[in-house]
Write a protein that holds these residues in place. Sequence first.
Motif, short mmCIF file in Angstrom:
data_model
loop_
_atom_site.label_atom_id
_atom_site.label_comp_id
_atom_site.label_asym_id
_atom_site.label_seq_id
_atom_site.Cartn_x
_atom_site.Cartn_y
_atom_site.Cartn_z
N THR A 82 0.83 -1.22 0.00
CA THR A 82 0.00 0.00 0.00
C THR A 82 0.85 1.25 0.00
O THR A 82 0.49 2.25 -0.64
CB THR A 82 -0.95 0.06 1.21
N HIS A 83 1.98 1.25 0.76
CA HIS A 83 2.85 2.42 0.80
C HIS A 83 4.14 2.08 1.53
O HIS A 83 4.24 1.04 2.17
CB HIS A 83 2.15 3.63 1.44
N THR A 84 5.11 3.00 1.41
CA THR A 84 6.47 2.70 1.87
C THR A 84 6.78 3.32 3.22
O THR A 84 7.76 4.04 3.37
CB THR A 84 7.47 3.20 0.81
N HIS A 85 5.95 3.06 4.21
CA HIS A 85 6.35 3.34 5.59
C HIS A 85 6.94 2.06 6.18
O HIS A 85 6.59 0.96 5.78
CB HIS A 85 5.15 3.84 6.42
N ARG A 86 7.83 2.25 7.17
CA ARG A 86 8.63 1.12 7.65
C ARG A 86 7.81 0.06 8.36
O ARG A 86 8.32 -1.03 8.61
CB ARG A 86 9.78 1.61 8.54
N ASP A 87 6.56 0.36 8.68
CA ASP A 87 5.71 -0.67 9.28
C ASP A 87 4.92 -1.45 8.22
O ASP A 87 4.12 -2.32 8.57
CB ASP A 87 4.77 -0.06 10.33
N HIS A 88 5.13 -1.17 6.93
CA HIS A 88 4.35 -1.85 5.89
C HIS A 88 5.17 -2.63 4.86
O HIS A 88 4.76 -3.69 4.43
CB HIS A 88 3.47 -0.83 5.14
N SER A 89 6.32 -2.06 4.44
CA SER A 89 7.01 -2.65 3.28
C SER A 89 8.35 -3.34 3.54
O SER A 89 8.75 -4.18 2.72
CB SER A 89 7.19 -1.59 2.18
N GLY A 157 -1.48 11.08 -0.42
CA GLY A 157 -1.84 11.98 0.68
C GLY A 157 -1.09 11.60 1.95
O GLY A 157 -0.28 12.37 2.45
N HIS A 158 -1.33 10.39 2.45
CA HIS A 158 -0.56 9.89 3.61
C HIS A 158 0.91 9.72 3.18
O HIS A 158 1.82 10.12 3.89
CB HIS A 158 -1.18 8.58 4.09
N THR A 159 1.11 9.12 2.02
CA THR A 159 2.38 9.20 1.29
C THR A 159 2.02 9.47 -0.16
O THR A 159 0.89 9.24 -0.58
CB THR A 159 3.21 7.89 1.34
N GLY A 176 -5.15 0.37 3.35
CA GLY A 176 -3.84 0.78 3.86
C GLY A 176 -3.99 1.74 5.03
O GLY A 176 -4.80 1.52 5.93
N ASP A 177 -3.22 2.84 5.01
CA ASP A 177 -3.32 3.85 6.07
C ASP A 177 -4.17 5.03 5.63
O ASP A 177 -4.26 6.03 6.34
CB ASP A 177 -1.92 4.37 6.45
N HIS A 178 -4.80 4.94 4.46
CA HIS A 178 -5.58 6.07 3.95
C HIS A 178 -6.87 6.26 4.74
O HIS A 178 -7.22 7.38 5.12
CB HIS A 178 -5.86 5.86 2.46
ZN LIG Z 1 1.84 4.77 6.97
#
Ligand SMILES: [Zn+2]
Length: 305
Positions: A82-89, A157-159, A176-178
Amino acid sequence: MAEDIPYDKKFELIPGKVDEPMPGVRRILCNNPSPFTFKGTISYIVGRGKVAIIDPGPDDPAHNAALLDAVRGETVTHIFVTHTHRDHSPGVPAIKKATGAIVMAEGPHRPARALHVGDGPRLESSNDTDFKPDRALADGEGVRGDGWTVEAITTPGHTANHMAYAFHEAGIVFSGDHVMAWSTPVVSPPDGSMGDYMASLQKLAKRAEPTYFPGHGPAVRNAPRFVAAYILHRKAREAAIVNRLAKTGESDIPSLVAGIYVGLDPRLTKAAGMSVLAHLEELVARGAVATEGPASIAGRYRLAG
Ligand SMILES: [Zn+2]
């Protein structure tokens, strides 16, 4: 102002234990709780037999093992991020190595705008800048698996590279986090953008799926109404900033946060400041608010005109 969104914080998943909230959707909670991740990151498994994994999560050996255990005897054909934050990818390399699955996402991490001298240190030292998908997905692109079809929905938006995924056969969206049931996400410049975030909410508001499965916390029920409440919440926050500036004259971000976020968890003060900055950036771009140079965390703000 805090209770205008019908939040749902009831979430009883046990880390590492597979849960099947509906046929064809399994989820596993990672044991990485925090004020930003709630109980932790959720990885999803789509389908049966030949499956897709959505968000392998952080690079956490226990979580990687639980995820691989859950799909033992099955084939993982796709990994969606979903996106490249360290808790996801960051869990992607281990899961890809073990399964040989193709990795799909909108693209690598990138800021939402050019960097300014006034940009402070980035909020969550949380960006996974190592991530690279095997294939970049375009908005609206469909990916067919064995018994499932996933549609990519760009939701910046969030990323800047945030992507939600609709699972057509199940009539749901992995958001995701959206959009999350337990909280609104942090929108933090320069990686996040409030203008993009609002446009992405308007985009989801046009969709009919009743249920969203987010990256953290319980499912979002009655999603179209929930998204409408999210939009109103952000508009109310923007109005609160404008009202505050009308009342106090020139002000800075710490004073705005203190005046608007009553009863805030002190661990979230910095994140709240970044969210206010995201709103101010948008207000400055629209000509409603004035500041010296580009909007920055250390800037002083006043109503324009
Ligand atoms: Zn995030």
